[in-house]
Scaffold this motif. Structure first.
Motif, short mmCIF file in Angstrom:
data_model
loop_
_atom_site.label_atom_id
_atom_site.label_comp_id
_atom_site.label_asym_id
_atom_site.label_seq_id
_atom_site.Cartn_x
_atom_site.Cartn_y
_atom_site.Cartn_z
N GLU A 173 0.81 -1.19 0.03
CA GLU A 173 0.07 0.07 0.02
C GLU A 173 0.90 1.12 0.07
O GLU A 173 0.41 2.39 -0.37
CB GLU A 173 -0.98 -0.03 1.07
N ARG A 174 2.07 0.94 0.34
CA ARG A 174 2.95 2.31 0.49
C ARG A 174 4.46 1.85 0.51
O ARG A 174 4.80 1.27 1.42
CB ARG A 174 2.67 3.23 1.70
N ASN A 175 5.30 2.42 -0.42
CA ASN A 175 6.70 2.21 -0.36
C ASN A 175 7.44 3.14 0.45
O ASN A 175 7.71 2.74 1.77
CB ASN A 175 7.23 2.41 -1.64
N GLY A 176 7.74 4.23 0.10
CA GLY A 176 8.25 5.35 1.14
C GLY A 176 9.54 5.23 1.14
O GLY A 176 10.20 6.12 1.99
N LEU A 177 10.36 4.55 0.62
CA LEU A 177 11.95 4.56 0.54
C LEU A 177 12.55 5.83 -0.04
O LEU A 177 13.52 6.22 0.68
CB LEU A 177 12.53 3.46 -0.30
N PRO A 223 -6.79 -8.45 2.04
CA PRO A 223 -6.31 -8.89 0.66
C PRO A 223 -5.22 -8.37 0.17
O PRO A 223 -4.49 -9.16 -0.87
CB PRO A 223 -7.70 -8.31 0.01
N ILE A 224 -4.58 -7.10 0.48
CA ILE A 224 -3.66 -6.28 -0.14
C ILE A 224 -2.20 -7.56 -0.13
O ILE A 224 -1.31 -7.45 -0.83
CB ILE A 224 -3.29 -5.26 0.11
N ASP A 238 -4.92 -5.57 -5.74
CA ASP A 238 -4.80 -4.34 -5.86
C ASP A 238 -6.19 -3.98 -5.30
O ASP A 238 -7.16 -4.52 -4.97
CB ASP A 238 -4.60 -3.91 -7.53
N THR A 239 -6.29 -2.31 -5.28
CA THR A 239 -7.38 -1.88 -5.11
C THR A 239 -9.05 -2.04 -5.46
O THR A 239 -9.90 -2.48 -4.89
CB THR A 239 -7.39 -0.39 -4.91
N PRO A 274 -16.60 5.93 2.26
CA PRO A 274 -16.81 4.75 1.75
C PRO A 274 -15.68 4.25 1.59
O PRO A 274 -14.52 4.73 0.81
CB PRO A 274 -17.72 5.16 0.44
N TYR A 275 -15.45 2.66 1.71
CA TYR A 275 -13.91 2.10 1.19
C TYR A 275 -13.86 2.06 -0.14
O TYR A 275 -12.67 2.15 -0.43
CB TYR A 275 -13.78 0.88 2.02
N ALA A 276 -14.97 2.16 -0.88
CA ALA A 276 -14.78 1.92 -2.22
C ALA A 276 -14.25 3.29 -2.92
O ALA A 276 -13.78 3.26 -4.12
CB ALA A 276 -16.23 1.61 -2.85
N GLN A 277 -14.43 4.29 -2.13
CA GLN A 277 -14.00 5.50 -2.85
C GLN A 277 -12.40 5.97 -2.03
O GLN A 277 -11.83 7.02 -2.47
CB GLN A 277 -14.83 6.88 -2.24
N GLY A 278 -11.85 4.81 -1.65
CA GLY A 278 -10.47 5.20 -1.05
C GLY A 278 -9.29 4.85 -2.03
O GLY A 278 -9.83 4.02 -2.97
N SER A 279 -8.15 5.11 -2.24
CA SER A 279 -7.18 4.76 -2.97
C SER A 279 -6.44 3.50 -2.55
O SER A 279 -5.96 2.65 -3.51
CB SER A 279 -6.06 5.85 -3.11
N THR A 280 -6.43 3.01 -1.40
CA THR A 280 -5.80 1.68 -0.94
C THR A 280 -6.55 1.25 0.19
O THR A 280 -7.18 1.77 1.04
CB THR A 280 -4.19 2.00 -0.57
N ILE A 281 -6.98 -0.28 0.15
CA ILE A 281 -7.52 -0.71 1.39
C ILE A 281 -6.31 -1.72 1.87
O ILE A 281 -5.93 -2.74 1.14
CB ILE A 281 -8.51 -1.69 0.50
N ARG A 282 -5.90 -1.53 2.92
CA ARG A 282 -5.10 -2.63 3.58
C ARG A 282 -5.55 -3.61 4.11
O ARG A 282 -4.98 -4.83 3.90
CB ARG A 282 -4.32 -1.58 4.66
N GLU A 283 -6.51 -3.58 5.14
CA GLU A 283 -7.02 -4.60 5.56
C GLU A 283 -8.53 -4.26 6.01
O GLU A 283 -8.76 -3.02 5.99
CB GLU A 283 -6.50 -5.23 6.82
N MET A 284 -9.35 -5.15 6.27
CA MET A 284 -10.72 -5.04 6.41
C MET A 284 -11.37 -5.85 7.39
O MET A 284 -11.04 -7.06 7.47
CB MET A 284 -11.71 -4.93 5.11
#
Length: 835
Positions: A219-223, A494-495, A500-501, A649-659
């Motif tokens: 969901e996020r690299n950040g290096l 799922p990620i 993917d999203t 709404p989770y459906a409008q997010g850019s990333t779903i980490r866990e649910m």
């Protein structure tokens, strides 16, 4: 040496001659020492234990409090989080550390030979093991070459515990493959036994190179992100440098990095930019690792340890009282020995030998009780607080504590009686013994003081237990804003299985639809952050019509949820509507807000139809429409106040980490677990399900700390009350015997039964009043010390102390009943011949 051996043998014979006294004394001490040993094992493992690494005192933890911008990951102290570019710059340009490491904890889905499980992983720098001085138990650990090229080192090191548990300690594990978060990694080594990471309560199963960040946390690299704070940084000081010199040296390397980072921040004014440049790195000891758990639970454990130490003091006072009574009965024996030339020091040594023998027997039994309590408490604490790495095994520190507690107790309860009973001159004692079988009054004062001390300590423990019980009751009666009955929760990620999203959204939508069709399920909803699990996620916002908000005022937590979430958890909708399946990707962005947010950001206005945006600055335009408002919910913890909160709404997010899924059922929700699990497997057999529990269990876990403190303090208070009752009874029974002749004369002269009872009650009253006078201020002091643990009750609550005083009075009355009754039955004629 021969004389000491004689004292030991004689002491053993004397204890054997009085089996009743010995049994009571040993059991009393065993309860006190056992309880102290069990609580100390938790205190030692959580608060005192140092990292099992080479020279832990040389390690320091880096903190940089002050302004931050961008994404910040933290589990309690944001100042401990650094970006990778800053870590890399500090590592390569400082001259005061022999090495600097970085790590980040991540959730791991681990698959091997068709078996998938949830585990804990750590992303670590290539020099991680080298800086700590950790050696391999098998194969190799990471090297500098593992820390240079992103995504180029798909290798993994197993913790020794995970290697033993998952692979049975098989040496052929090297070069085998593990599928971790949908990425194939090659096992290259096993870390040394006993090492599970650098944070108490977190035990890593696997270690992965930092360069694999993109694969482990998709969901996020950040290096490469300067404004992404996510790494905890430790370093080892060079020999010969003081902490002040080291801190000055690392800050010299830090300022150029701040300047480089500031060049990328365009929106700040001069004052804010200067404040950012003035940030400093502060060094704190890293010998105990990251102290997040210590910070969270330190006060509770300290308060419990103080309380259980008081129980041991009460036990020692009780045994000292027993020894004073026994010493009074042995005064003739001691007087004869003194008359025959025995020195006072020699007799004190003899009596101390008996006390220490008694203490050793109590300590041995206490150690067994302590081990039993450890085996009972430790797994419960670990399971409910999600603490890993706690052990039920005795180590040298716990054994040393038990030994010291035993010896100190033996000296404490033995020295006072020994000093008192050997103080009376031999001639006077023999003269008194020749004229009366009544015991003199020389020991009564000391025994009364000991009982008064027991009363004081008991009042302290009772007041503490009442305060903690009130706290738990207040928390349990909190309005959570949601239903907990007949709701089951579980989590998927799922990620970590390569979704993917868009695929995650499709999977979640299908799972919700299928689970809602399961027989007995009334409603299904999901949230990305588990409710009442302590998780939170927040951002600054720009609210329509709200201006000049500070950084703190504009920060609001939020949670991506599904349609049906509020209906499933019974959260009342106050205005507008819930989310629907139409609130999906590409549609108008919408949100539901809490009542507290409406009151803070939209005062005097109907928030429905108004807008806000995540983020701040002049370029941010409110683009999220508020479509609903709900009652306030205790979102993270039961202790939470009513705070502004946003649902999207989770459906409008850019990333779903866990649910986390919630299913509201018609009957016992545990009966639906099998069907819900099967529903997930039908769509993806390799997707792990974890944290399956009812919402009632979720609440219990969130309140576990309070429940543990309340239960243990109540147990300690009850034990103290019983010991205090025994102490009062013992002194009064002794006084009735000592004053038998006096009571008989009073009755012969016409004293009524009530007057004799009053005589005994006065003796009780003097001891209790002295104990209360000392105990009340001590109780208030302990309450003030523990005030942060309280909820809905003040340290000076008069009702608490009234209950404590009332219980002390009942204990005193119960303890004096038999001695008073015995005193009123004294026959005057028999008493007058009592010589």
């Amino acid at each position: 040496m021969r004389a000491i051996w004689q004292d030991i043998r004689f002491g053993a014979r004397m204890l054997g001659k009085h089996p009743g006294f010995t049994a009571i004394a040993v059991l009393t001490l065993a309860l006190g020492i056992g309880a102290n040993t069990a609580i100390f094992s938790l205190v030692s493992q959580v608060l005192l234990r140092r990292l099992p690494v080479q020279n832990p005192d040389e390690l320091v933890l880096l903190r940089s409090p002050g302004l931050m911008t961008g994404h910040v990951w933290s589990d309690g102290d944001e100042a401990q989080s650094f970006s990778y570019p800053v870590y890399k710059g500090l590592r390569d340009s400082n001259s005061v550390f022999s090495g600097m490491l970085a790590r980040f904890v991540f959730p791991a889905t681990i698959a091997e030979h068709g078996q998938t499980e949830r585990g804990s992983g750590e992303l670590v720098s290539g020099n991680y093991f080298d800086v700590l001085g950790v050696r391999p138990a098998l194969g190799r650990l990471f090297m500098a070459e593992d820390d240079r090229v992103p995504s180029a080192q798909p290798v993994v090191v197993l913790s020794h515990a995970y290697w033993t548990h998952r692979f049975g300690g098989n040496a052929n594990v090297l070069n085998q493959s593990l599928l971790v978060n949908n990425t194939e990694l090659t096992i290259v080594g096993v870390a040394q036994a006993g090492f599970t990471g650098i944070q108490v309560g977190q035990s890593a199963d696997i270690f992965v190179p930092l360069m694999m960040k993109a694969q482990m946390t998709p969901e996020r690299n950040g290096l490469e992100e300067w404004n992404n704070y996510w790494l905890a940084v430790f370093a080892r000081r060079k020999p010969g440098l003081s902490m002040a010199q080291t801190q000055a040296g690392i800050n010299a390397a830090y300022r150029p990095l701040l300047q480089e980072q500031l060049a990328q921040i365009k929106s700040w004014g001069p004052e804010k930019r200067q404040k950012f440049l003035d940030k400093q790195i502060l060094l704190v000891s890293g010998a105990k690792g990251r102290t997040t758990l210590q910070h969270d639970s330190g006060e509770a454990l300290t308060a419990l340890f103080v309380m259980v130490a008081l129980v041991l003091l009460i036990a020692c006072s009780n045994v000292a009282n027993l020894l004073l009574a026994q010493g009074a009965a042995r005064q003739r024996e001691l007087a004869i020995r003194a008359a025959m030339g025995a020195s006072r020091g020699r007799m004190i040594r003899q009596l101390l030998a008996e006390s220490l023998l008694c203490a050793m027997a109590g300590g041995t039994l206490g150690l067994l009780i302590g081990v039993w309590l450890m085996n009972l408490l430790t797994p419960i604490v670990a399971a409910n607080l999600s603490i890993k790495g706690l052990s039920t095994h005795l180590d040298t520190g716990i054994l040393a504590f038990a030994a010291v507690a035993t010896i100190v107790s033996g000296i404490f309860f033995g020295l006072i009686p020994a000093w008192r009973v050997t103080r009376t001159a031999a001639g006077q004692t023999l003269k008194d013994q020749a004229t009366t079988t009544s015991v003199g009054t020389s020991h009564v004062g000391a025994r009364k003081i000991l009982v008064a001390a027991q009363v004081a300590f008991t009042l302290l423990l009772l007041a503490g237990s009442f305060l903690f019980a009130r706290t738990l009751s207040n928390l349990r009666n909190q309005n959570l804003g949601l239903r907990t009955e007949n709701v089951i929760a579980f989590t998927i990620s799922p990620i970590l299985n390569g979704y993917d999203t868009p695929r995650s959204i499709a999977l979640l939508d299908q799972l919700r639809a299928r689970m809602a069709a399961v027989p007995g399920v009334r409603a299904v909803g999901t949230s990305e952050l588990g409710t009442l699990t302590g998780s939170d996620m927040g951002s600054n916002i720009t609210a329509e019509g709200s201006k000049d908000l500070s950084a703190d005022d504009s920060h609001v937590n939020f949670d991506p949820i599904s349609p049906g979430y509020f209906a499933t958890l019974g959260v009342p909708l106050l205005a507008g509507r819930e989310f629907t399946d139409g609130d999906g990707p590409g549609k108008t962005k919408v949100a539901v807000i809490s009542e507290a947010m409406a009151k803070k950001y939209f005062v005097g206005r109907n928030p429905i139809g108004l807008h806000f945006a995540f983020g701040g600055g002049n370029d941010v335009k409110p683009n999220i429409e508020i479509v609903g408002m709900v009652k306030n919910v205790k979102q993270s913890h039961v202790r939470d106040g009513d705070v502004p909160f946003i649902y999207v709404p989770y459906a409008q997010g850019s990333t779903i980490r866990e649910m986390t899924f919630y299913a509201y059922t018609q009957q016992d929700p545990l009966l639906a677990v099998s069907a819900l699990r099967s529903t997930v497997r039908e769509l993806d057999a390799n997707l792990p399900i974890f944290d399956i529990k009812t919402m009632e269990r979720v609440v219990d876990q969130d309140l576990f700390g309070e429940r543990m403190v309340a239960a243990l303090s109540a147990s300690f208070g009850t034990l103290a009350a019983l010991l205090a009752a025994m102490g009062i009874y013992g002194v009064l029974a002794y006084l009735v015997v000592q004053r038998t002749r006096e009571i008989g004369i009073r009755m012969a002269l016409g004293a009524e039964t009530a007057q004799v009872r009053l005589l005994i009650m006065k003796e009780v009253g003097s001891m209790v009043l002295l104990g209360v006078a000392v105990g009340l201020p001590l109780s208030y002091g302990l309450a003030r010390f523990s005030e942060s643990l309280l909820f809905g009750v003040r340290a000076g609550d008069p009702m608490v102390y009234a209950l404590g005083l009332g219980l002390i009075a009942l204990i005193a009355l119960a303890a004096c009943y038999i001695p008073a009754r015995r005193a009123t039955r004294v026959d005057p004629l028999v008493a007058l011949r009592y010589e």
